[in-house]
Design a protein around this motif. Structure first.
Motif, PDB file in Angstrom:
ATOM      1  N   ARG A  81       1.208   2.733  30.785  1.00 39.02           N
ATOM      2  CA  ARG A  81       2.291   1.901  30.211  1.00 39.02           C
ATOM      3  C   ARG A  81       2.490   0.938  30.793  1.00 39.02           C
ATOM      4  O   ARG A  81       2.698   0.704  32.045  1.00 39.02           O
ATOM      5  N   TRP A  82       2.820  -0.185  29.634  1.00 40.41           N
ATOM      6  CA  TRP A  82       3.010  -1.834  30.390  1.00 40.41           C
ATOM      7  C   TRP A  82       4.781  -1.907  30.343  1.00 40.41           C
ATOM      8  O   TRP A  82       4.905  -3.374  30.663  1.00 40.41           O
ATOM      9  N   SER A  83       5.459  -1.243  30.596  1.00 47.96           N
ATOM     10  CA  SER A  83       6.972  -1.818  30.398  1.00 47.96           C
ATOM     11  C   SER A  83       7.302  -2.512  31.768  1.00 47.96           C
ATOM     12  O   SER A  83       7.853  -3.368  31.953  1.00 47.96           O
ATOM     13  N   ALA A  84       6.401  -1.690  32.779  1.00 49.71           N
ATOM     14  CA  ALA A  84       6.803  -2.287  34.541  1.00 49.71           C
ATOM     15  C   ALA A  84       6.812  -3.702  34.561  1.00 49.71           C
ATOM     16  O   ALA A  84       6.973  -4.647  34.429  1.00 49.71           O
ATOM     17  N   ALA A  85       4.827  -3.819  34.243  1.00 47.38           N
ATOM     18  CA  ALA A  85       3.663  -4.312  34.238  1.00 47.38           C
ATOM     19  C   ALA A  85       4.178  -6.148  33.417  1.00 47.38           C
ATOM     20  O   ALA A  85       4.656  -7.380  34.329  1.00 47.38           O
ATOM     21  N   ARG A  86       4.702  -5.609  32.436  1.00 40.77           N
ATOM     22  CA  ARG A  86       5.266  -6.662  30.885  1.00 40.77           C
ATOM     23  C   ARG A  86       7.050  -7.838  32.265  1.00 40.77           C
ATOM     24  O   ARG A  86       6.327  -8.962  31.409  1.00 40.77           O
ATOM     25  N   ILE A  87       6.900  -6.835  32.931  1.00 39.20           N
ATOM     26  CA  ILE A  87       8.483  -8.227  33.030  1.00 39.20           C
ATOM     27  C   ILE A  87       8.264  -9.125  34.069  1.00 39.20           C
ATOM     28  O   ILE A  87       8.856 -10.227  33.372  1.00 39.20           O
TER      29      ILE A  87
END
Length: 913
Positions: A81-87
């Motif tokens: 899941r990339w929802s945090a890293a993409r920030i």
């Protein structure tokens, strides 16, 4: 219990906790990067030559770099899941790409890759920091995951602060500080590194403690206050008291005794127990996994209160460490963060007007009280008062409130641009070094040491290289870790006078350092990252839809990065600070990401999707201008994994190249430590010393320091052989012509001279080979001067000093020795120019005044000679050489008077016989 607190308390227990880690592999990677951060913060090893730098390089490059490599493999195979890293991924990746380009274009590629020996950072270290961000941001989930990462930082800061506090009171189990001291460095080997690292994490730790206390206060005060105070007392007691008692009464002579060894064990055990009790309280309370949490809600909140008290103790220890390091920039950054907290924290109660009014009153009173407290301390004669007064003195050359280097900041900042405007001169010095190196190093020498030296570039190649680099340097800088080489020859005499004999390997302004190292493009990427951090965190703090405790943590993030941004104005980054920064950045991304949702994809798929999106955004820019596509370019939006074969291929190339870089970084970290152990393992004999250094060179051939040490070792050996030859000759002269030992002594003298000649030749080869990737080339030429001067090669020795001064013109002792050499061959005018240069930057150089006096005496300028000789005698009253020159001056004056020549007008500084 108020309704709001009741909701907060109930919210912690209403639903079963979700898993912090998405998988066992994610948990292992998080543990690995956390160990890397802990290694940078705490690890040192007195068995290696560079006690603090090399172990931290190993922790950063091998552990963080190895974790980055493992993460690349894992993320390329398993959808995550990339929802945090993409920030924050866009500015992080942009800054990483600029750093890679800058390294490729660096004035010294190997130094930019590996880093200089003081810090061993370089591209490898920066990639390790980038790996920290992505590992933390993709292996943790939810608010509990973010709290876990913040706890790691708080604990590391507390340990650093506790050890700094113990050092400042003379309770150091290691012999770094055997008595009380007002400027210590804890585990980091540099007070600035320690102070800046602590200033970064102090605000978020304090807000985390207040947030924990707020959530735990859902219990009645009589039930949450005791565990809160117990948590504070346990952490403070365990981290301070056992070591204090174990080291009480130790004398300097006791530092080799078993009592000191026991004190070291006590420190380690008490630190482990303190950290363990904090983590156990978190696990037993609301933040722990379901299988570990206490069953009763009241007991869980009691554990939360204990953990909040422990977090408060960590904040207090960090503050004590900040004070003990006495780092002025860190003090300013922390004060700015506290002031910002007083101004903006009332906005936390925007949804409760009555509370907001009360908070405004408290914050206003806090600002006033803080101002009066700082003013009272500043006018006192305490160490803190002198330190505070020295802060503005850093910008005022006429003041010297505390230590040297006052008033240097304006000169450092303005002159830092000379690495751009005088870049051609920097390149010219490199070409000259290449010529010297090629003339001395002819292929593999000295037992096949890796001392290969390529032919220096031709005149046409130099012209072309200088032309394009003079343009590219503004865009991508000179390369990280090369600032000292580029700057030292460009700094002014005035800066040297204010801060003599200082290695300026940065301009004491992180923004200017990034500009010099990475150019305009790199500075823009760096500012973009800081802007994203502060903006996103502040907007989250203002979002009243979020729980108040979460908004408070967001405000702690704002204050931490604001503190970093402020002290970066007059400070510089370090390994510890960068590691904490990117680890905190990953924790922030997890804190700001949604608990649920978000598409899963492998790393190549995710990169390919963004590459395709970026391509379409750029095409849109060409059609509509920047305004239509600004948002899509400046952040990585949520995109579906790309099915484009071209984009996927580019993504795989990016992953493979990144993996090779991380593998090289991890391998480099291990070889650094092995090389340092080999270097430090040499025995007392020449053969043992040379053998250890050669092993280090074979393990780490890019390290200039080892080659320089080899050359210096041979040079010292040459000096010892020459002394032996002199003793043998003296013995032969004292022996009678018929003494059979006389001929033997003469043969021994000739053999010693032959050995001295061979050792000098080897010293010259090793020293010239050390010019490759040299951090301070002048030291190499100074060592070469000593070897050549010992053999009586005065002209070669003079040229070595001239080359040293080409790299660092303001070295007073070096230029004074050059003047003495010129004077020895009768070049009085040349000697006078050099010694007057020294006097301009160092008025207390007795050698320079004596040399000027002698040169002026020979030139017939007797009054001027008298002024310098008077100063030389004042500085060194018993120096026989000065006395002899004064006698010559008196004799010349008498001779001139006796010959009827009109005497020069004397002054009050005339030397009296």
């Amino acid at each position: 219990m108020t309704p709001n607190l009741a909701r907060n308390a109930a919210g912690a227990d209403a639903a079963p906790p979700k898993s912090i880690f998405p998988s066992a592999m994610g948990a292992a990677l998080f543990v690995l990067v956390s160990l890397g951060v802990a290694g940078v913060a705490l690890y040192f090893d007195t068995s290696v030559n560079r006690v603090f730098d090399v172990p931290k390089a190993v922790a950063l490059k091998s552990l963080a770099g190895g974790a980055g490599l493992a993460w690349l493999v894992w993320a390329s195979i398993v959808p995550i899941r990339w929802s945090a890293a993409r920030i924050f991924a866009a500015p992080v990746i942009a800054l990483a790409l600029v750093t890679v380009v800058s390294t490729v274009l660096s004035i010294d590629v190997q130094t930019s890759i590996h880093g200089v020996y003081e810090r061993q950072f370089g591209l490898h270290g920066y990639l390790g920091c980038v790996g920290l961000y992505f590992v933390v941001a993709t292996t943790l989930r939810g608010r509990r995951g973010a709290i876990l990462a913040l706890t790691v930082l708080a604990l590391l800061g507390a340990l650093i602060g506790a050890y700094a506090f113990l050092q400042s009171w003379g309770h150091d189990p290691w012999p770094f500080f055997r008595k009380p001291d007002d400027k210590v460095y804890s585990f980091l080997g540099n007070a600035t590194f320690a102070g800046n690292a602590l200033a970064l994490i102090f605000p978020i730790t304090t807000l985390a403690a207040l947030t924990g206390a707020h959530r735990a206060s859902g219990l009645l005060p009589a039930r949450w206050v005791p565990p809160f105070l117990a948590g504070t007392a346990v952490i403070l007691g365990l981290l301070i008291l056992p070591t204090w008692l174990a080291t009480a009464g130790l004398q300097p002579r006791d530092y080799a005794s078993s009592a000191v060894q026991s004190a070291k064990v006590v420190l380690r055990l008490s630190f482990l127990l303190g950290a363990g009790s904090f983590v156990a309280a978190l696990g037993l309370g609301s933040w722990g996994p379901a299988w570990f949490r206490l069953g009763s809600p009241d007991l869980r909140r009691s554990a939360d209160a204990f953990a909040a008290g422990a977090m408060g103790a960590c904040a207090l220890l960090i503050l004590l460490g900040l004070y003990a390091t006495r780092t002025r920039g860190a003090w300013v950054g922390t004060a700015a963060a506290v002031f910002a907290a007083c101004v903006f924290l009332p906005l936390l109660f925007r949804d409760a007007p009555s509370k907001m009014r009360g908070a405004l009153g408290v914050s206003g009173g806090g600002v006033g009280l803080g101002f009066l407290l700082i003013l009272a301390i500043a006018v006192s004669d305490s160490t803190a008062g002198r330190t505070i007064r020295s802060i503005p003195a850093a910008f005022q050359p006429g003041r010297s409130d505390f230590g040297k280097g006052q008033g240097t900041r304006p000169y450092l900042w303005l002159e830092s641009f000379r690495v751009f405007t005088e870049h051609g001169d920097t390149l010219a010095r490199q070409y000259e070094d290449a010529e010297d190196r090629a003339a001395a190093v002819k292929g593999p020498v000295l037992d096949a040491m890796p001392f290969f030296a390529s032919e220096p570039p031709s005149a046409s190649s130099r012209s072309f290289d200088t032309a394009w680099r003079s343009i590219s340097v503004w865009l991508f800088g000179i390369g990280i870790e090369t600032y000292r080489y580029a700057f030292m020859s460009h700094k002014s005499k005035r800066l040297e006078e204010l801060d003599p004999m200082t290695n300026h390997d940065n301009p004491h302004n992180n923004y200017l350092y990034v500009l010099a190292s990475l150019g305009v493009v790199g500075l823009l990427a760096y500012l973009w990252l800081l802007g994203q951090l502060l903006t996103r965190a502040f907007l989250r703090f203002l979002d009243t839809r979020l729980p108040r405790w979460e908004r408070a943590l967001a405000f702690g993030v704002v204050l931490s990065f604001f503190s970093y941004a402020v002290y970066s104005i007059a400070g510089f980054d370090s390994v510890a600070c960068s590691v904490f920064l990117y680890y905190l950045l990953g924790a922030t991304a997890v804190l700001f990401s949604p608990e649920e949702g978000g598409a899963e994809a492998t790393l190549p798929e995710w990169l390919a999707g963004h590459a395709q999106t970026l391509s379409s955004s750029l095409r849109q820019v060409l059609r509509e201008g920047l305004g239509g596509a600004r948002t899509r370019i400046l952040e990585l939006p949520r995109v579906e994994p790309s099915k484009s074969s071209g984009a996927t291929g580019v993504a795989w190339v990016f992953v493979i190249v990144s993996g090779l870089l991380y593998a090289h970084a991890a391998w480099s970290g291990l070889t650094i430590f092995q090389a340092e152990e080999a270097f430090s393992s040499g025995g007392r004999t020449l053969e043992d010393k040379v053998g250890g250094i050669k092993r280090a060179i074979r393990l780490s051939p890019h390290e200039s320091y080892y080659r320089q040490s080899l050359g210096s070792t041979y040079a010292r050996a040459a000096g010892q052989y020459r002394q032996q030859a002199q003793r043998f000759r003296q013995g032969a002269r004292q022996a009678s012509p018929t003494d059979p030992r006389r001929e033997k002594l003469m043969r021994s003298a000739q053999a010693a001279e032959s050995k001295a000649e061979v050792a000098t030749q080897r010293a010259e080869v090793a020293l010239m080979a050390a010019l490759t990737h040299a951090w301070a080339p002048e030291n190499i030429y100074i060592s070469l001067f000593q070897a050549q001067y010992g053999l009586g090669r005065d002209r070669e020795a003079e040229r070595a000093l001239e080359r040293a001064l080409r790299h660092s013109p303001h070295l007073g002792a070096v230029r004074a020795n050059l003047a003495a050499l010129k004077m020895a061959r009768g070049a009085w005018e040349e000697a006078l120019v050099d010694c007057k240069w020294v006097v301009e930057v160092d008025r207390k150089s007795a050698l320079a005044h004596r040399t000027c006096g002698k040169a002026l005496l020979e030139l017939g300028r007797l009054d001027e000679a008298a002024e310098h000789l008077t100063m030389a005698r004042r500085l060194q009253p018993k120096d026989p050489r000065t006395r002899k020159i004064i006698e010559e001056l008196v004799h010349k004056r008498r001779a001139r008077s006796d010959s009827g020549v009109e005497a020069q007008t004397t002054t009050s500084t005339t030397v009296v016989p």
